[in-house]
Write an enzyme that holds these catalytic residues in place. Sequence first.
Site, short mmCIF file in Angstrom:
data_model
loop_
_atom_site.label_atom_id
_atom_site.label_comp_id
_atom_site.label_asym_id
_atom_site.label_seq_id
_atom_site.Cartn_x
_atom_site.Cartn_y
_atom_site.Cartn_z
N CYS A 259 -9.18 15.92 -19.28
CA CYS A 259 -7.78 15.97 -18.83
C CYS A 259 -6.92 15.53 -19.99
O CYS A 259 -7.11 14.43 -20.53
CB CYS A 259 -7.60 15.03 -17.64
SG CYS A 259 -5.89 14.77 -17.12
N CYS B 82 -3.29 21.52 -21.23
CA CYS B 82 -3.78 21.01 -19.94
C CYS B 82 -5.03 21.79 -19.60
O CYS B 82 -5.07 23.02 -19.76
CB CYS B 82 -2.71 21.20 -18.86
SG CYS B 82 -3.27 20.84 -17.17
#
Length: 272
Positions: free
Chosen positions: A76, A187
Amino acid sequence: MSDQSARPIGLFDSGIGGMTVLREVRRLLPGENLLYLADQARCPYGSRSPDELRAIAAACAAWLIARGAKLVVVACNTASAAALADLRRRFPAIPFVGMVPPVKPAASRTRSGVVGVLATPATLAGDLLHDVISRWAEGVHVIEQACPGLVEQIEEGALDSPETMALLRGYVTPLLDAGADTIVLGCTHYPLLVPQLRAIAGDDTLILDAAPAVAQRVAQIVQERGLMRNVNTLSGAITCATTGDPERFANLIHRLDLPCDRVEQAVITIDA
């Protein structure tokens, strides 16, 4: 080979996005057991404060380590930017690999001199991205584009919905209008939208994802530290767990054609 070699490689993210990293790790290291934690109860991470993110990341890492993880991938960008250094301090015996937006290759490969970065608000607010830009993108115009709402659409599996396409078009078109010929995916959810992104940006736009480089780094560490699982033909098991709804998560994994053998419920406790 050490006694630790059969232990799993752990990965965590706020949801389905980190599975794009798991997919690359699986491709490079098919014999490794993989344990993936999706913290869907707290998804998305992109609008949370740095203190919140550090506490959440510590709890996710602790959950994976308690289940034997020999290495942890912070799959992440938002959590990596906020918490990677803190995780390494908290768990010094465990190697951690985090996400770094691929600004360096973008800067070296752009032809127009303009690079767009798609990311969450929290990633854009952190120091990591700005450090990478200042170090590797001198002389390149880097445009940072926050993408609120995209993670939520992906978590719903609504990749081709009118709402998703409208959001994506609104985020990408200004980059293209500014001359960007290279787009950095900041992302881990966003690689799931590459076909939709390609439909907007065209085939000549370079789209870069950090997952392959992260998988290479994971492979390097397990080899260097003698943690490689000693297998010849057997594939490792892929166990996925979620703090959300396991049945819903399993259905999403199946719809997106991501690798997973079984899905479990996870409960993690966040220290105040």
